[in-house]
Design an enzyme around this catalytic site. Structure first.
Site, PDB file in Angstrom:
ATOM      1  N   GLY A  89       0.823  -1.202   0.000  1.00 22.94           N
ATOM      2  CA  GLY A  89       0.000   0.000   0.000  1.00 22.94           C
ATOM      3  C   GLY A  89       0.854   1.248   0.000  1.00 22.94           C
ATOM      4  N   ARG A 117      -2.508   1.044  -7.812  1.00 25.18           N
ATOM      5  CA  ARG A 117      -2.570   2.113  -8.804  1.00 25.18           C
ATOM      6  C   ARG A 117      -1.276   2.161  -9.618  1.00 25.18           C
ATOM      7  NH1 ARG A 117      -5.191   6.425  -4.606  1.00 25.18           N
ATOM      8  NH2 ARG A 117      -3.794   5.302  -3.206  1.00 25.18           N
ATOM      9  N   PRO A 154      -1.342   3.716  15.042  1.00 27.07           N
ATOM     10  CA  PRO A 154      -1.510   5.176  14.995  1.00 27.07           C
ATOM     11  C   PRO A 154      -2.940   5.592  15.319  1.00 27.07           C
ATOM     12  CG  PRO A 154      -0.616   4.275  12.917  1.00 27.07           C
ATOM     13  CD  PRO A 154      -1.183   3.142  13.698  1.00 27.07           C
ATOM     14  N   TYR A 160     -14.383  -2.436  11.173  1.00 23.98           N
ATOM     15  CA  TYR A 160     -13.047  -1.846  11.055  1.00 23.98           C
ATOM     16  C   TYR A 160     -12.260  -2.083  12.334  1.00 23.98           C
ATOM     17  CZ  TYR A 160      -9.199   1.412  10.761  1.00 23.98           C
ATOM     18  OH  TYR A 160      -7.915   1.963  10.773  1.00 23.98           O
ATOM     19  N   THR A 167      -4.411  11.805   6.127  1.00 22.45           N
ATOM     20  CA  THR A 167      -4.020  11.248   4.831  1.00 22.45           C
ATOM     21  C   THR A 167      -5.300  11.090   4.005  1.00 22.45           C
ATOM     22  OG1 THR A 167      -4.300   8.956   5.558  1.00 22.45           O
ATOM     23  CG2 THR A 167      -2.127   9.959   5.907  1.00 22.45           C
ATOM     24  N   GLU A 168      -5.252  10.241   2.985  1.00 23.12           N
ATOM     25  CA  GLU A 168      -6.467   9.946   2.212  1.00 23.12           C
ATOM     26  C   GLU A 168      -7.415   9.019   2.978  1.00 23.12           C
ATOM     27  OE1 GLU A 168      -5.386   8.242  -1.519  1.00 23.12           O
ATOM     28  OE2 GLU A 168      -4.207   9.956  -2.158  1.00 23.12           O
ATOM     29  N   VAL A 201      -4.427  10.304  11.689  1.00 26.91           N
ATOM     30  CA  VAL A 201      -3.368  10.699  10.768  1.00 26.91           C
ATOM     31  C   VAL A 201      -4.037  11.319   9.551  1.00 26.91           C
ATOM     32  CG1 VAL A 201      -1.325   9.977   9.478  1.00 26.91           C
ATOM     33  CG2 VAL A 201      -2.039   8.668  11.491  1.00 26.91           C
ATOM     34  N   ASP A 221      -2.680  -6.348  -5.737  1.00 23.53           N
ATOM     35  CA  ASP A 221      -3.796  -6.227  -4.801  1.00 23.53           C
ATOM     36  C   ASP A 221      -3.602  -7.301  -3.741  1.00 23.53           C
ATOM     37  OD1 ASP A 221      -6.210  -6.223  -3.427  1.00 23.53           O
ATOM     38  OD2 ASP A 221      -7.437  -5.985  -5.224  1.00 23.53           O
ATOM     39  N   SER A 268      -3.994   0.136  14.627  1.00 23.05           N
ATOM     40  CA  SER A 268      -4.684   1.408  14.816  1.00 23.05           C
ATOM     41  C   SER A 268      -5.103   1.502  16.276  1.00 23.05           C
ATOM     42  CB  SER A 268      -5.937   1.463  13.931  1.00 23.05           C
ATOM     43  OG  SER A 268      -6.755   2.570  14.270  1.00 23.05           O
TER      44      SER A 268
END
Length: 245
Positions: free
Chosen positions: A9, A35, A176, A146, A181-182, A179, A53, A133
């Site tokens: 990733g 991507r 973390p 999640y 980010t996206e 954060v 992937d 997380s």
């Protein structure tokens, strides 16, 4: 010979920051992502980009199992690929979102780790870093699956640490908090206003903060391992409590 790190990733957020950090410290970097255009931009003498992937078990086995010989002595694996999708009550959440999170955050981590481990066990050393997380420490409203996937990352990290002791392999779980980010844009499916509200009134971590800590855990003496580390901004206590100004 340079050390080698594999970052999953690695085309955005914490993963991209890890690629830059390890590369700047002289590592050769294998970076995976879905991507192709972003991966193409990373090509270089010391960076091997792989379109992959992590949810695809056979593709993971085939791609990592056929690495060129000069890229197989992987010293560090950063299992960073992961995501949150939606934030809904359990009885209203999308089961497709659940499956995507489980397939990426749990099964993808398992597939990649199993594919890389033969390179580490053959040498009797290596370091696996799993991105958890704060959501894997406390469950919060509408976090359900999640949170469950990130609790799984914590449990799997403990299991790996125990089972891989005999191979001399280090295992570190990094957890973390917020954060910027996206991440939130993905979670809220492009709803920028909602994504931005996550960070309202706080100075959150940035991807480089987490990458610096991840890199630090790899710099310790061979007999020292950070097993489990929770990282938040100063205004965050855990997955539920923040002080917003």
């Amino acid at each position: 010979m340079n050390k080698i790190v594999l970052v999953t990733g690695g085309t955005s957020g914490i993963g991209a920051a890890c690629v830059q950090k390890f590369a700047s410290e002289g590592y050769d970097v294998i970076v995976t992502g879905r991507r192709a255009d972003r991966l193409e931009a990373l090509k270089g003498d010391h960076i091997l980009p792989l379109v992959l992937d992590v949810r695809d078990k056979q593709a993971v086995a085939d791609t990592l199992g056929s690495l060129p010989p000069e890229w197989r002595n992987i010293d560090v694996l950063v299992n960073n690929a992961g995501l949150a999708l939606g934030r809904d009550f359990f009885d209203e959440a999308s089961m497709d979102d659940w499956e995507t999170m489980i397939d990426t955050n749990v099964k993808g981590l398992l597939y990649v780790t199993r594919a890389v481990l033969p390179f580490m066990t053959a040498r009797g050393k290596g370091h696996i870093i799993n991105l958890g997380s704060t959501a894997g420490k406390e469950v919060y409203e509408k976090g359900n699956v999640y949170c469950a996937t990130k609790f799984s990352v914590g449990a799997l990290s403990q299991a790996m640490r125990i089972d891989l002791l005999r191979h001399g392999i280090k295992v570190t779980a990094i957890h973390p908090g917020a954060v910027e980010t996206e991440f939130s844009m993905v979670r809220f499916k492009g709803d920028k206003a909602t994504a931005d509200s996550v960070y309202t009134g706080i100075e959150p971590l940035v991807a480089e903060d987490v990458a610096d800590v991840i890199y630090y855990t790899t710099t310790l003496p061979a007999h020292v391992c950070i097993n489990d580390l929770v990282l938040t901004c100063t205004q965050q206590a855990n997955s539920m409590y923040m002080y917003r100004k």
